[in-house]
Scaffold this motif. Structure first.
Motif, PDB file in Angstrom:
ATOM      1  N   GLY A 384       1.341  -0.774  -0.356  1.00 27.56           N
ATOM      2  CA  GLY A 384      -0.404  -0.030  -0.121  1.00 27.56           C
ATOM      3  C   GLY A 384       0.650   1.033  -0.129  1.00 27.56           C
ATOM      4  O   GLY A 384      -0.007   2.470   0.436  1.00 27.56           O
ATOM      5  N   LEU A 385       2.241   1.115  -0.746  1.00 29.97           N
ATOM      6  CA  LEU A 385       2.582   2.497  -0.150  1.00 29.97           C
ATOM      7  C   LEU A 385       2.659   3.664  -1.227  1.00 29.97           C
ATOM      8  O   LEU A 385       2.477   3.165  -2.355  1.00 29.97           O
ATOM      9  N   THR A 386       1.903   4.943  -0.469  1.00 32.15           N
ATOM     10  CA  THR A 386       1.884   5.868  -1.755  1.00 32.15           C
ATOM     11  C   THR A 386       2.668   6.830  -1.038  1.00 32.15           C
ATOM     12  O   THR A 386       2.110   7.782  -2.250  1.00 32.15           O
ATOM     13  N   ILE A 387       3.348   7.351  -0.134  1.00 32.85           N
ATOM     14  CA  ILE A 387       3.641   8.315   0.017  1.00 32.85           C
ATOM     15  C   ILE A 387       5.202   8.206   0.632  1.00 32.85           C
ATOM     16  O   ILE A 387       5.710   6.884   1.693  1.00 32.85           O
ATOM     17  N   PHE A 388       6.411   8.652   0.096  1.00 32.52           N
ATOM     18  CA  PHE A 388       8.007   8.202  -0.142  1.00 32.52           C
ATOM     19  C   PHE A 388       8.208   9.660   0.315  1.00 32.52           C
ATOM     20  O   PHE A 388       8.479  10.402  -0.657  1.00 32.52           O
ATOM     21  N   PHE A 389       8.808   9.869   1.282  1.00 34.03           N
ATOM     22  CA  PHE A 389       9.741  11.226   1.389  1.00 34.03           C
ATOM     23  C   PHE A 389      11.480  10.367   2.403  1.00 34.03           C
ATOM     24  O   PHE A 389      11.818   9.620   3.074  1.00 34.03           O
ATOM     25  N   SER A 390      12.054  10.859   1.341  1.00 37.58           N
ATOM     26  CA  SER A 390      13.165  10.650   1.621  1.00 37.58           C
ATOM     27  C   SER A 390      14.257  11.713   2.161  1.00 37.58           C
ATOM     28  O   SER A 390      14.168  12.823   1.326  1.00 37.58           O
ATOM     29  N   THR A 391      15.502  11.943   2.858  1.00 30.57           N
ATOM     30  CA  THR A 391      16.316  12.974   3.392  1.00 30.57           C
ATOM     31  C   THR A 391      17.427  12.510   3.279  1.00 30.57           C
ATOM     32  O   THR A 391      18.154  13.476   3.243  1.00 30.57           O
ATOM     33  N   ARG A 392      18.007  11.282   2.224  1.00 29.94           N
ATOM     34  CA  ARG A 392      19.859  11.266   2.399  1.00 29.94           C
ATOM     35  C   ARG A 392      20.034  11.580   1.724  1.00 29.94           C
ATOM     36  O   ARG A 392      19.026  11.818   0.686  1.00 29.94           O
ATOM     37  N   VAL A 393      21.359  12.074   1.440  1.00 33.48           N
ATOM     38  CA  VAL A 393      21.838  12.734   0.901  1.00 33.48           C
ATOM     39  C   VAL A 393      22.266  11.298  -0.746  1.00 33.48           C
ATOM     40  O   VAL A 393      22.815  10.873   0.058  1.00 33.48           O
ATOM     41  N   GLN A 394      22.111  11.685  -1.437  1.00 38.74           N
ATOM     42  CA  GLN A 394      23.123  11.127  -2.614  1.00 38.74           C
ATOM     43  C   GLN A 394      24.384  11.314  -2.689  1.00 38.74           C
ATOM     44  O   GLN A 394      25.202  12.603  -2.210  1.00 38.74           O
ATOM     45  N   ASP A 395      25.241   9.666  -1.770  1.00 38.85           N
ATOM     46  CA  ASP A 395      26.439   9.964  -2.280  1.00 38.85           C
ATOM     47  C   ASP A 395      26.636   9.817  -3.160  1.00 38.85           C
ATOM     48  O   ASP A 395      26.147   9.329  -4.451  1.00 38.85           O
ATOM     49  N   ALA A 396      28.247   9.477  -3.796  1.00 41.42           N
ATOM     50  CA  ALA A 396      28.945   9.304  -5.093  1.00 41.42           C
ATOM     51  C   ALA A 396      28.388   7.843  -5.742  1.00 41.42           C
ATOM     52  O   ALA A 396      29.012   8.303  -7.053  1.00 41.42           O
ATOM     53  N   ARG A 397      28.007   6.561  -5.018  1.00 39.18           N
ATOM     54  CA  ARG A 397      27.766   6.075  -5.446  1.00 39.18           C
ATOM     55  C   ARG A 397      26.213   6.279  -6.443  1.00 39.18           C
ATOM     56  O   ARG A 397      25.786   5.166  -7.538  1.00 39.18           O
TER      57      ARG A 397
END
Length: 431
Positions: A384-397
């Protein structure tokens, strides 16, 4: 089913018993093969005494012929074991195979299915840095088990097979996919990376995928990373009400057992605990239970954002959508009741002791905000995933937002949620 079997593993499965194959009695009495489960809710363990569960000798019709001979194979029961890719569990399986005997194991036709085969199974030993061993632990155990079962067929199953194709093809004992690689057909209702990212120009006068589904955070570099967290939670509440609205107005084709939002911030348990408390406090201050600021926010989000996306994508599919916020408002209470059921609207899902365990197989469904880290990134489906919130900064990979979207889109494949499966606030831009 006899009384001792009532409390079996499937008793709470919504498909039981109608969607399960039933012979009405022991399959071998009807000319079929019995299936003996060596594992249930517990993982595979070694047996200290008694008959080895991998022993087939007593089930042969002709003991002078090998097990794989048709005369014996049609009579012997199959064994089913689900084994975690943990060193101790695999070691226990290897021990049972060795106890059965090398010659007997050589006769056993076996199908080995390696789920998430790019995780742990691949040999990651760098011979330039590590000289005292040639294989990583899990890879070594899998290879040893396959060597004990020379008639085994190995199938690796993963959504991201990139590492598998770089396995050393010159090593005959390793897990390189030397025979075939197949791409499975796209399931009905699947939403993946092509639904959320733009590989081609959008149709004229239509929203791009990014415009429809992605909301960058923060709004400006001067604002904190959680700048739009309240908006994301509002979107979660609003989409829950839309589910209730569609169940009522759309008829039998709409049914939504689960409704979830994922907050992905850090793999550290302490960080996740802080986020849970932050969301709980924000939920209390949001004012959903009383008219006022919350109603103003939800109305603006519905009419200024959701309606735009529905007009572009949902109208042509004939999916119900309220004409005004007032039409949707009666369904907010039902959604809020579902989300607030239990001790908290938030669950923390990780590998730590005492972590929450969403019961997606239970009769009531899961309507929660889920906070988690590494456990949710591999082989764990958030229904049932409807909203995704991510504050993780993308790294070099993973140095761009597209990389994050590729990973989260693997979870977004539940049908009948596309119009408002709005990844409302998706990521922090790479600095």
């Amino acid at each position: 089913m006899s009384d001792p079997d009532v409390a079996h593993d499937y008793v709470e499965d919504e498909g039981w018993p109608a969607k399960f194959i039933s012979y009405g009695r022991q399959p071998s009495l009807s000319g079929h093969v019995d299936i003996h489960r060596l594992t249930s809710q517990e993982d595979f363990k070694s047996r200290d005494a008694g008959l080895n569960p991998l022993e087939f000798e007593f089930e042969k019709r002709d003991r002078h012929r090998p097990l794989f001979d048709r005369e014996n194979l049609d009579h012997a029961g199959a064994r089913l074991a689900v084994v975690k890719k943990q060193q101790d569990r695999l070691k226990a399986l290897k021990g049972e195979l060795k106890a059965a005997g090398k010659d007997k194991c050589a006769d056993v036709p076996t199908l080995v299915i390696d789920d998430e085969s790019d995780q742990a199974s691949v040999n990651t030993i760098n011979p330039r840095k590590i000289v005292d061993r040639t294989r990583s632990r899990i890879n070594e155990k899998i290879v040893e088990i396959l060597k004990l079962l020379p008639r085994a067929q190995y199938i690796g199953y993963t959504a991201t097979p990139f590492a598998n194709v770089f396995v050393n093809s010159a090593d005959p004992e390793d897990l390189y996919p030397k025979d075939f690689i197949l791409s499975l057909p796209r399931p009905t209702g699947y939403m993946g990376v092509t639904e959320f990212l733009d590989f081609d120009a959008p149709e004229p006068s239509h929203l791009s995928n990014t415009q429809a589904y992605i909301r960058d955070i923060p709004r400006s570099p001067k604002l904190p990373d959680d700048d739009r967290l309240l908006e994301a939670i509002d979107a979660f509440v609003l989409t829950g009400a839309l589910k209730k609205y569609r169940e009522r107005r759309g008829g039998a084709r709409f049914g939504f057992k689960h409704h979830t939002m994922l907050f992905h911030h850090s793999v550290r348990t302490r960080d996740q605990e802080i986020v849970v408390k932050q969301i709980q406090a924000l939920w209390k201050r949001a004012g959903y239970a009383t008219p006022g600021a919350a109603a103003v926010r939800l109305k603006e989000l519905l009419e200024g954002d959701f309606q735009t996306v529905w007009s572009d994508r949902g109208r042509r599919l004939g999916l119900p959508f309220p004409k005004t916020y007032a039409e949707l408002r009666p369904f907010l209470g039902a959604a809020l009741d579902e989300i607030a059921r239990g001790d908290s609207p938030v669950l923390m899902v990780n590998s730590a002791e005492g972590a929450d365990v969403p019961d997606f197989d239970g009769p009531d469904g899961v309507w929660k905000i889920i906070v988690g880290g590494a456990k949710l990134s591999r082989g764990y489906t958030i229904e049932g995933l409807t909203i995704f919130f991510s504050t993780r900064v993308q790294d070099a990979r993973h140095a761009n937002a597209d990389g994050a979207m590729v990973r989260v889109s693997r979870r977004l494949y539940r049908p009948r949620a596309a119009v408002y499966r709005k990844v409302g606030v998706c990521w922090q831009k790479h600095p």
